[in-house]
Every structure is written in C-alpha cells, then in structure tokens.
Scaffold this motif. Structure first.
Motif, PDB file in Angstrom:
ATOM      1  N   LYS A  44       0.806  -1.219   0.000  1.00 62.52           N
ATOM      2  CA  LYS A  44       0.000   0.000   0.000  1.00 62.52           C
ATOM      3  C   LYS A  44       0.838   1.267   0.000  1.00 62.52           C
ATOM      4  CE  LYS A  44      -3.643  -2.308   2.538  1.00 62.52           C
ATOM      5  NZ  LYS A  44      -4.350  -2.411   3.800  1.00 62.52           N
ATOM      6  N   ARG A  45       2.005   1.208   0.638  1.00 59.42           N
ATOM      7  CA  ARG A  45       2.834   2.406   0.773  1.00 59.42           C
ATOM      8  C   ARG A  45       4.036   2.335  -0.159  1.00 59.42           C
ATOM      9  NH1 ARG A  45       3.979   2.473   7.063  1.00 59.42           N
ATOM     10  NH2 ARG A  45       4.253   0.271   6.577  1.00 59.42           N
ATOM     11  N   VAL A  46       4.429   3.525  -0.630  1.00 52.30           N
ATOM     12  CA  VAL A  46       5.609   3.632  -1.486  1.00 52.30           C
ATOM     13  C   VAL A  46       6.841   3.648  -0.583  1.00 52.30           C
ATOM     14  CG1 VAL A  46       6.833   5.073  -3.156  1.00 52.30           C
ATOM     15  CG2 VAL A  46       4.337   4.888  -3.265  1.00 52.30           C
ATOM     16  N   MET A  47       7.693   2.650  -0.757  1.00 45.98           N
ATOM     17  CA  MET A  47       8.954   2.590  -0.014  1.00 45.98           C
ATOM     18  C   MET A  47       9.942   3.602  -0.590  1.00 45.98           C
ATOM     19  SD  MET A  47      10.820   1.209   2.412  1.00 45.98           S
ATOM     20  CE  MET A  47      10.153  -0.378   2.860  1.00 45.98           C
ATOM     21  N   GLY A  56      15.623  17.872 -13.016  1.00 40.90           N
ATOM     22  CA  GLY A  56      16.212  17.362 -11.778  1.00 40.90           C
ATOM     23  C   GLY A  56      15.477  16.115 -11.320  1.00 40.90           C
ATOM     24  N   GLU A  57      15.703  15.753 -10.078  1.00 36.60           N
ATOM     25  CA  GLU A  57      15.082  14.551  -9.544  1.00 36.60           C
ATOM     26  C   GLU A  57      14.665  14.777  -8.098  1.00 36.60           C
ATOM     27  OE1 GLU A  57      16.195  10.069 -10.141  1.00 36.60           O
ATOM     28  OE2 GLU A  57      17.447  10.893  -8.548  1.00 36.60           O
ATOM     29  N   VAL A  58      13.508  14.251  -7.766  1.00 36.18           N
ATOM     30  CA  VAL A  58      13.018  14.227  -6.391  1.00 36.18           C
ATOM     31  C   VAL A  58      12.721  12.781  -6.048  1.00 36.18           C
ATOM     32  CG1 VAL A  58      11.109  14.894  -4.876  1.00 36.18           C
ATOM     33  CG2 VAL A  58      12.074  16.564  -6.458  1.00 36.18           C
ATOM     34  N   MET A  59      13.161  12.368  -4.880  1.00 36.90           N
ATOM     35  CA  MET A  59      12.829  11.046  -4.380  1.00 36.90           C
ATOM     36  C   MET A  59      11.725  11.221  -3.345  1.00 36.90           C
ATOM     37  SD  MET A  59      16.672   9.487  -3.947  1.00 36.90           S
ATOM     38  CE  MET A  59      17.208  10.828  -2.884  1.00 36.90           C
ATOM     39  N   LEU A  60      10.864  10.223  -3.223  1.00 38.36           N
ATOM     40  CA  LEU A  60       9.829  10.305  -2.204  1.00 38.36           C
ATOM     41  C   LEU A  60       9.513   8.940  -1.632  1.00 38.36           C
ATOM     42  CD1 LEU A  60       6.729   9.272  -3.062  1.00 38.36           C
ATOM     43  CD2 LEU A  60       6.785  11.325  -4.412  1.00 38.36           C
ATOM     44  N   HIS A  61       8.906   8.971  -0.475  1.00 38.70           N
ATOM     45  CA  HIS A  61       8.415   7.756   0.176  1.00 38.70           C
ATOM     46  C   HIS A  61       7.219   8.114   1.038  1.00 38.70           C
ATOM     47  CE1 HIS A  61      10.055   8.817   4.134  1.00 38.70           C
ATOM     48  NE2 HIS A  61      11.103   9.268   3.482  1.00 38.70           N
ATOM     49  N   ASP A  62       6.431   7.107   1.346  1.00 38.16           N
ATOM     50  CA  ASP A  62       5.312   7.262   2.259  1.00 38.16           C
ATOM     51  C   ASP A  62       5.813   7.375   3.691  1.00 38.16           C
ATOM     52  OD1 ASP A  62       2.366   7.136   1.677  1.00 38.16           O
ATOM     53  OD2 ASP A  62       3.025   5.570   0.290  1.00 38.16           O
ATOM     54  N   GLU A  63       4.901   7.737   4.580  1.00 35.36           N
ATOM     55  CA  GLU A  63       5.221   7.758   6.006  1.00 35.36           C
ATOM     56  C   GLU A  63       5.449   6.328   6.500  1.00 35.36           C
ATOM     57  OE1 GLU A  63       2.994  11.397   8.071  1.00 35.36           O
ATOM     58  OE2 GLU A  63       1.640   9.773   7.478  1.00 35.36           O
ATOM     59  N   PHE A  67       9.395   3.384  11.819  1.00 37.98           N
ATOM     60  CA  PHE A  67      10.845   3.554  11.722  1.00 37.98           C
ATOM     61  C   PHE A  67      11.349   4.771  12.489  1.00 37.98           C
ATOM     62  CE2 PHE A  67      10.341   1.350   7.403  1.00 37.98           C
ATOM     63  CZ  PHE A  67      10.525   0.097   7.970  1.00 37.98           C
ATOM     64  N   GLY A  68      10.485   5.420  13.260  1.00 43.13           N
ATOM     65  CA  GLY A  68      10.905   6.573  14.049  1.00 43.13           C
ATOM     66  C   GLY A  68      10.344   7.868  13.506  1.00 43.13           C
ATOM     67  N   GLY A  69      10.496   8.943  14.247  1.00 41.31           N
ATOM     68  CA  GLY A  69       9.892  10.229  13.945  1.00 41.31           C
ATOM     69  C   GLY A  69      10.379  10.917  12.693  1.00 41.31           C
ATOM     70  N   SER A  70      11.490  10.486  12.102  1.00 39.57           N
ATOM     71  CA  SER A  70      11.996  11.155  10.898  1.00 39.57           C
ATOM     72  C   SER A  70      11.268  10.707   9.641  1.00 39.57           C
ATOM     73  CB  SER A  70      13.494  10.900  10.744  1.00 39.57           C
ATOM     74  OG  SER A  70      13.725   9.529  10.474  1.00 39.57           O
ATOM     75  N   MET A  71      10.368   9.780   9.755  1.00 38.75           N
ATOM     76  CA  MET A  71       9.675   9.238   8.594  1.00 38.75           C
ATOM     77  C   MET A  71       8.229   9.733   8.532  1.00 38.75           C
ATOM     78  SD  MET A  71      12.179   7.622   7.424  1.00 38.75           S
ATOM     79  CE  MET A  71      11.894   6.301   6.290  1.00 38.75           C
ATOM     80  N   LEU A  72       8.025  11.032   8.864  1.00 38.78           N
ATOM     81  CA  LEU A  72       6.691  11.604   8.889  1.00 38.78           C
ATOM     82  C   LEU A  72       6.583  12.753   7.891  1.00 38.78           C
ATOM     83  CD1 LEU A  72       6.216  11.656  12.761  1.00 38.78           C
ATOM     84  CD2 LEU A  72       5.427   9.913  11.144  1.00 38.78           C
ATOM     85  N   SER A  73       5.395  12.945   7.368  1.00 36.60           N
ATOM     86  CA  SER A  73       5.161  13.980   6.353  1.00 36.60           C
ATOM     87  C   SER A  73       4.824  15.317   7.003  1.00 36.60           C
ATOM     88  CB  SER A  73       4.015  13.549   5.445  1.00 36.60           C
ATOM     89  OG  SER A  73       2.768  13.733   6.104  1.00 36.60           O
ATOM     90  N   PRO A  74       4.869  16.403   6.213  1.00 40.71           N
ATOM     91  CA  PRO A  74       4.460  17.709   6.740  1.00 40.71           C
ATOM     92  C   PRO A  74       3.020  17.719   7.252  1.00 40.71           C
ATOM     93  CG  PRO A  74       5.639  17.998   4.684  1.00 40.71           C
ATOM     94  CD  PRO A  74       5.404  16.523   4.848  1.00 40.71           C
ATOM     95  N   LEU A  75       2.139  16.902   6.675  1.00 36.23           N
ATOM     96  CA  LEU A  75       0.760  16.858   7.147  1.00 36.23           C
ATOM     97  C   LEU A  75       0.685  16.306   8.558  1.00 36.23           C
ATOM     98  CD1 LEU A  75      -1.093  15.573   3.947  1.00 36.23           C
ATOM     99  CD2 LEU A  75      -0.830  17.931   4.757  1.00 36.23           C
TER     100      LEU A  75
END
Length: 141
Positions: A44-47, A56-63, A67-75
């Motif tokens: 379900k989630r994008v790793m 250019g390039e942007v990398m992204l991942h889901d929340e 894995f800890g607090g650094s894996m959260l989105s601005p929302l």
C-alpha cells in the motif's frame, strides 16, 4: 534503481502521506516522470520512488512511523521548514508552472511576482504539505 554517474550532487527526498496519490499529483502538476518505484511489503505504501522533474530529480516515500519520527510527512508534523526551489530558465516559466500546479490542486503561498533579487518568483503548497518555489531571472531592458 542504480547509483550511477548521472546522479545529481544534491537531491530532495521527501516524505508524503499517500505516496501513490503524490506521484499522480506531481505528474499532473509538474509533468514529473516516475523513473523508479518500489512498494513496501504491505503493498500500500511507497517505499521509494524517483521522479524526474524540471531537469532534476526528487525522491519520495510514504510515512513509516514504525521507523521513528523522521519518517513523517508535513501533514503529520504540522508543516515544513523547507521549500524546494525550482530554478527555471525564463520569467514566463514561473507563471506557467504556478498556473499548472494550482490548477492541479496546489494552494497559493505567494502569487508570481518580480522580486528585489531580479527574479520572477512564486510559491505553492502541494496537497501533501510541501512548499515549492519557482524562480527565474527577470529580463533586463
């Protein structure tokens, strides 16, 4: 995904809530091309995804809160302390990028305008909480 000689020296790597929807938004709003995508084991989630956009390039991942607090989105964290700046070749490109992004669902942070640093500049917030700035030199007469 391979790590080759064409990898830029600096890349944005953003966390979003609902990675598949974010990829679809960036394709529509920015003309992004999804060049790599790996889903998480839950299916379900994008790793990890790589998006080519604006030369250019942007990398992204889901929340991934597990894995800890650094894996959260601005929302989730209530905002962002970063704006991703897109440097465009011509002033008119700022207006076009702004219009395309807002038509796709981005909200206006700053309408396109000429600035004291001799640039055409605008800012939007995407539906995932990330702020994007469009910047281009103003032609001098």
């Amino acid at each position: 995904m391979a790590f080759g000689s064409d990898v830029p020296p600096i890349q944005a790597h953003i966390c979003v809530r609902d990675g598949l929807a974010a990829i679809a938004f960036y394709e529509k709003a920015f003309g992004a091309v999804n060049t790599f995508q790996q889903m998480a084991e839950d299916g379900k989630r994008v790793m990890h995804a790589n998006l080519s956009l604006f030369r250019g390039e942007v990398m992204l991942h889901d929340e991934f809160p597990e894995f800890g607090g650094s894996m959260l989105s601005p929302l989730t964290i209530g905002g962002t302390g970063v704006a991703i700046s897109i440097n465009l070749p011509e002033a008119g490109d700022v207006d076009a990028a702004f219009e395309r992004a807002t038509a796709a669902g981005a909200s206006t942070v700053l309408e396109p305008q000429d600035t004291f640093w001799q640039a055409r500049y605008a800012r939007i917030r995407d539906p995932f909480g990330h702020v994007w700035a469009f910047n281009a030199p103003v032609a001098h007469s």
